[in-house]
Scaffold this motif. Structure first.
Motif, PDB file in Angstrom:
ATOM      1  N   LYS A  17     -63.193   7.936  14.423  1.00 16.95           N
ATOM      2  CA  LYS A  17     -62.539   6.632  14.460  1.00 16.95           C
ATOM      3  C   LYS A  17     -62.983   5.740  13.303  1.00 16.95           C
ATOM      4  O   LYS A  17     -62.310   4.759  12.981  1.00 16.95           O
ATOM      5  CB  LYS A  17     -62.828   5.948  15.800  1.00 16.95           C
ATOM      6  CG  LYS A  17     -62.173   6.639  16.987  1.00 16.95           C
ATOM      7  CD  LYS A  17     -62.547   6.006  18.311  1.00 16.95           C
ATOM      8  CE  LYS A  17     -63.973   6.313  18.705  1.00 16.95           C
ATOM      9  NZ  LYS A  17     -64.284   5.930  20.093  1.00 16.95           N
ATOM     10  N   MET A  18     -64.098   6.080  12.673  1.00 20.29           N
ATOM     11  CA  MET A  18     -64.589   5.274  11.565  1.00 20.29           C
ATOM     12  C   MET A  18     -63.642   5.328  10.367  1.00 20.29           C
ATOM     13  O   MET A  18     -63.558   4.386   9.575  1.00 20.29           O
ATOM     14  CB  MET A  18     -65.978   5.752  11.150  1.00 20.29           C
ATOM     15  CG  MET A  18     -66.640   4.886  10.073  1.00 20.29           C
ATOM     16  SD  MET A  18     -66.896   3.170  10.588  1.00 20.29           S
ATOM     17  CE  MET A  18     -68.276   3.399  11.715  1.00 20.29           C
ATOM     18  N   GLN A  19     -62.898   6.430  10.227  1.00 21.01           N
ATOM     19  CA  GLN A  19     -62.032   6.579   9.060  1.00 21.01           C
ATOM     20  C   GLN A  19     -60.908   5.543   9.036  1.00 21.01           C
ATOM     21  O   GLN A  19     -60.571   5.012   7.969  1.00 21.01           O
ATOM     22  CB  GLN A  19     -61.456   7.997   9.007  1.00 21.01           C
ATOM     23  CG  GLN A  19     -62.496   9.066   8.733  1.00 21.01           C
ATOM     24  CD  GLN A  19     -61.879  10.446   8.545  1.00 21.01           C
ATOM     25  OE1 GLN A  19     -60.671  10.594   8.428  1.00 21.01           O
ATOM     26  NE2 GLN A  19     -62.719  11.455   8.498  1.00 21.01           N
ATOM     27  N   VAL A  20     -60.329   5.239  10.174  1.00 23.83           N
ATOM     28  CA  VAL A  20     -59.258   4.246  10.194  1.00 23.83           C
ATOM     29  C   VAL A  20     -59.848   2.850  10.013  1.00 23.83           C
ATOM     30  O   VAL A  20     -59.237   1.977   9.366  1.00 23.83           O
ATOM     31  CB  VAL A  20     -58.404   4.354  11.480  1.00 23.83           C
ATOM     32  CG1 VAL A  20     -59.209   4.033  12.715  1.00 23.83           C
ATOM     33  CG2 VAL A  20     -57.190   3.436  11.388  1.00 23.83           C
ATOM     34  N   TYR A  21     -61.029   2.613  10.537  1.00 24.29           N
ATOM     35  CA  TYR A  21     -61.707   1.335  10.285  1.00 24.29           C
ATOM     36  C   TYR A  21     -61.970   1.152   8.793  1.00 24.29           C
ATOM     37  O   TYR A  21     -61.727   0.080   8.230  1.00 24.29           O
ATOM     38  CB  TYR A  21     -63.021   1.264  11.066  1.00 24.29           C
ATOM     39  CG  TYR A  21     -63.874   0.071  10.705  1.00 24.29           C
ATOM     40  CD1 TYR A  21     -63.602  -1.191  11.238  1.00 24.29           C
ATOM     41  CD2 TYR A  21     -64.949   0.196   9.822  1.00 24.29           C
ATOM     42  CE1 TYR A  21     -64.373  -2.294  10.902  1.00 24.29           C
ATOM     43  CE2 TYR A  21     -65.728  -0.899   9.478  1.00 24.29           C
ATOM     44  CZ  TYR A  21     -65.439  -2.143  10.023  1.00 24.29           C
ATOM     45  OH  TYR A  21     -66.205  -3.233   9.681  1.00 24.29           O
ATOM     46  N   ASP A  22     -62.444   2.214   8.140  1.00 23.55           N
ATOM     47  CA  ASP A  22     -62.700   2.147   6.697  1.00 23.55           C
ATOM     48  C   ASP A  22     -61.412   1.850   5.927  1.00 23.55           C
ATOM     49  O   ASP A  22     -61.421   1.097   4.950  1.00 23.55           O
ATOM     50  CB  ASP A  22     -63.306   3.461   6.203  1.00 23.55           C
ATOM     51  CG  ASP A  22     -64.735   3.658   6.669  1.00 23.55           C
ATOM     52  OD1 ASP A  22     -65.383   2.657   7.052  1.00 23.55           O
ATOM     53  OD2 ASP A  22     -65.218   4.810   6.648  1.00 23.55           O
ATOM     54  N   ALA A  23     -60.299   2.457   6.363  1.00 24.45           N
ATOM     55  CA  ALA A  23     -59.021   2.204   5.701  1.00 24.45           C
ATOM     56  C   ALA A  23     -58.593   0.744   5.891  1.00 24.45           C
ATOM     57  O   ALA A  23     -58.032   0.128   4.975  1.00 24.45           O
ATOM     58  CB  ALA A  23     -57.950   3.151   6.243  1.00 24.45           C
ATOM     59  N   VAL A  25     -60.610  -1.785   6.141  1.00 26.13           N
ATOM     60  CA  VAL A  25     -61.455  -2.563   5.228  1.00 26.13           C
ATOM     61  C   VAL A  25     -60.982  -2.411   3.785  1.00 26.13           C
ATOM     62  O   VAL A  25     -60.887  -3.395   3.037  1.00 26.13           O
ATOM     63  CB  VAL A  25     -62.929  -2.131   5.359  1.00 26.13           C
ATOM     64  CG1 VAL A  25     -63.798  -2.817   4.309  1.00 26.13           C
ATOM     65  CG2 VAL A  25     -63.452  -2.442   6.763  1.00 26.13           C
ATOM     66  N   LYS A  26     -60.674  -1.170   3.380  1.00 24.03           N
ATOM     67  CA  LYS A  26     -60.263  -0.906   1.998  1.00 24.03           C
ATOM     68  C   LYS A  26     -58.974  -1.624   1.631  1.00 24.03           C
ATOM     69  O   LYS A  26     -58.726  -1.902   0.459  1.00 24.03           O
ATOM     70  CB  LYS A  26     -60.095   0.599   1.783  1.00 24.03           C
ATOM     71  CG  LYS A  26     -61.402   1.375   1.763  1.00 24.03           C
ATOM     72  CD  LYS A  26     -61.155   2.870   1.628  1.00 24.03           C
ATOM     73  CE  LYS A  26     -62.460   3.646   1.656  1.00 24.03           C
ATOM     74  NZ  LYS A  26     -62.220   5.119   1.595  1.00 24.03           N
ATOM     75  N   THR A  27     -58.133  -1.913   2.626  1.00 22.67           N
ATOM     76  CA  THR A  27     -56.862  -2.590   2.360  1.00 22.67           C
ATOM     77  C   THR A  27     -56.951  -4.085   2.626  1.00 22.67           C
ATOM     78  O   THR A  27     -55.925  -4.756   2.764  1.00 22.67           O
ATOM     79  CB  THR A  27     -55.738  -1.971   3.210  1.00 22.67           C
ATOM     80  OG1 THR A  27     -56.103  -2.012   4.608  1.00 22.67           O
ATOM     81  CG2 THR A  27     -55.474  -0.535   2.804  1.00 22.67           C
ATOM     82  N   GLY A  28     -58.170  -4.602   2.687  1.00 23.64           N
ATOM     83  CA  GLY A  28     -58.367  -6.045   2.778  1.00 23.64           C
ATOM     84  C   GLY A  28     -58.407  -6.621   4.166  1.00 23.64           C
ATOM     85  O   GLY A  28     -58.402  -7.859   4.326  1.00 23.64           O
TER      86      GLY A  28
END
Length: 310
Positions: A17-23, A25-28
């Motif tokens: 689930k961390m991967q979608v959280y990181d995405a 964050v990366k998109t602002g």
């Protein structure tokens, strides 16, 4: 209008689930600090709920959850914030539990990785804002691997066991690697990714086939399919309908349950016949599989549902 802020999933070594959280964050996307309890209080957070207090009028929290651990995954902020749950693994056995949790905490917006579950929730909660968002992956972690004919592993099995439905006895000359032995994973994440890029064939079956007692009739796309496509393994098994609909073709060679031994041996003997398919699979996964590709749709949905993103 409430501003949506995401809270990172609890870190326990491996958390998809961390991967979608990181995405996000990366998109602002905006975030908030998590307040998960100390380990000694984990059991309490899993099994009990805090009383609801005054809810924030300014912030709605995007939380990444599984029904089996929904109290913990949203702890303790369900007591003081509107929660927008992003939900994996809402199997039939957890459906009613999830519905009750939604009612208790006045959930008005939710995202599901299963299209079937999303549709059933729409029937139960017609006034709720519900989005189906197919599960994604961080594509940057996966290389295209070796050319098929040069790969050293003939068959790689990873994740859930296929033994209940796939019982073929393969010739001893075929190198068959399983990443789970005696119920334990024997590969690190990096070792698994390297093995994927060095394997010719893998078995891919949805949980509705390997564990129907858990999944029931919920046939859903999982990260496993994207991993296989990105590393260009030949997938033998069954593709979830939502994957086929999402990408516009079937990336999986449908398994012959009556003669899996003969089928797989034949594929290995003619492995170069599958180069075009595996190349297409990787190109498709790079285009449609990454969580970053999902974010525009997720944020658009939240905006249309009456929230502020930034």
């Amino acid at each position: 209008m409430k501003t949506v802020k995401a809270v990172a999933p609890y870190s326990h070594g491996i958390n998809f689930k961390m991967q979608v959280y990181d995405a996000w964050v990366k998109t602002g996307g905006q975030t908030m600090k998590s307040h998960y309890p100390w380990r000694m209080f984990h059991r309490f957070a899993f099994n009990h709920e805090l009383p609801t207090i005054h809810k924030s009028k300014d912030i709605a929290q995007l939380r990444f959850v599984e029904p089996v651990s929904i109290n913990f995954d949203t702890f303790p902020d369900y007591a003081c914030h509107e929660i927008i749950p992003f939900i994996w693994d809402c199997w039939p056995g957890y459906f009613e539990k999830t519905c009750k949790w939604f009612k208790r905490h006045e959930v008005r917006t939710a995202i599901f990785t299963s299209s079937q579950t999303a549709e059933r929730m729409r029937e139960r909660f017609p006034e709720m804002n519900i989005l189906w968002c197919p599960e994604g992956i961080d594509t940057s972690l996966y290389s295209e691997g070796k050319e098929l004919k040069n790969r050293e592993i003939d068959i790689l099995e990873f994740g859930r066991s296929n033994r209940k439905v796939f019982k073929a006895e393969l010739p001893s000359s075929i190198k068959h690697v399983c990443t789970m032995q005696d119920g334990k994973y024997i590969f690190t994440n990096e070792e698994l990714r390297q093995s994927m890029g060095n394997a010719k064939v893998t078995i891919t079956l949805p949980r509705s086939i390997t564990q129907p007692e858990v999944a029931g009739d919920i046939e859903t796309l999982t990260q496993r399919y994207w991993e296989c496509m990105l590393t260009r393994m030949v997938m033998v098994g069954h593709a979830p309908k939502e994957l086929v609909d999402f990408i516009g073709y079937n990336p999986v060679i449908e398994i012959d349950f009556e003669n899996p031994n003969e089928q797989i041996c034949n594929i290995l003997q003619h492995i170069n016949d599958y180069i075009d398919l595996t190349n297409k699979n990787r190109e498709t996964a790079l285009l449609k599989g990454d969580w970053l590709a999902r974010m525009q749709g997720i944020k658009g949905f939240l905006t249309q549902s009456g929230y502020k993103i930034s």
